[in-house]
Write an enzyme that holds these catalytic residues in place. Structure first.
Site, PDB file in Angstrom:
ATOM      1  CB  CYS A 166      38.970  96.554  24.651  1.00  0.00           C
ATOM      2  SG  CYS A 166      37.806  96.928  26.003  1.00  0.00           S
ATOM      3  CG  HIS A 182      37.878  91.958  24.445  1.00  0.00           C
ATOM      4  ND1 HIS A 182      37.590  91.846  23.098  1.00  0.00           N
ATOM      5  CD2 HIS A 182      37.660  93.262  24.763  1.00  0.00           C
ATOM      6  CE1 HIS A 182      37.195  93.019  22.632  1.00  0.00           C
ATOM      7  NE2 HIS A 182      37.243  93.900  23.619  1.00  0.00           N
TER       8      HIS A 182
END
Length: 176
Positions: free
Chosen positions: A151, A129
């Site tokens: 992440c 992301h």
């Protein structure tokens, strides 16, 4: 006086809803031409690098930030680790809290079984992301420390490029 009140109201709404407004206005990038699309995403945790490949040829490389405890395999939710293994992009999230996001198919069956034996949740929602909405101005500065919950983070400009070059189902290899 009324004009001033209207301006203050608008400013207040923008400040209060900031990232929500930006999500409504966000336009997702179109998919790149077939010959520019990746067939493999390689994430090398040790050197903080994400590479897009097509049939063995490097298309692009990006520096990344990971979770605060990136060494080793993810064992449980909240451990700050990015999983290792072979996965796929299983969903593209256009309204993410982190600009745009590509979800990785973690946890796999092995991770679920390992977590079950340990009596913990394996975690989930592992994404590639951009930067949290409203903080895009940080740009490359976000890489000065590992800050995600496990992440893989890149700049907003980079996630737009990755989004356009990585279709759903693309293989993702996360290496130590």
């Amino acid at each position: 006086m009324l004009k001033r009140a209207a301006v203050l109201l608008c400013v207040g709404l923008v400040l209060a809803l900031g990232s929500e407004v930006s999500q409504v206005l966000r336009v997702t990038p179109a998919l790149a031409d077939q010959d520019e699309q990746a067939t493999l995403v390689v994430i090398e945790k040790g050197i903080r690098r994400l590479t897009l490949e097509r049939d063995g040829q490097v298309l692009a490389r990006y520096a990344v930030a990971l979770g605060p405890d990136p060494v080793g395999q993810k064992r449980r939710e909240g451990d700050g680790r990015t999983p290792e293994g072979v996965y796929a992009v299983d969903f593209k999230h256009p309204r993410s809290r982190y600009h745009l996001a590509l979800r990785i198919s973690y946890p796999d069956q092995q991770a679920r079984e390992t977590a079950l034996r340990a009596g913990v949740s394996p975690g989930g929602d592992i994404m590639i992301h951009g930067i949290r909405n409203g903080l895009g101005w940080l740009g490359r500065l976000h890489r000065n420390r590992d800050w995600t919950d496990g992440c893989i983070a890149v700049t907003n400009a980079e996630i737009r490029e990755i989004w356009s070059r990585v279709p759903d189902g693309t293989r993702v290899e996360i290496r130590p």
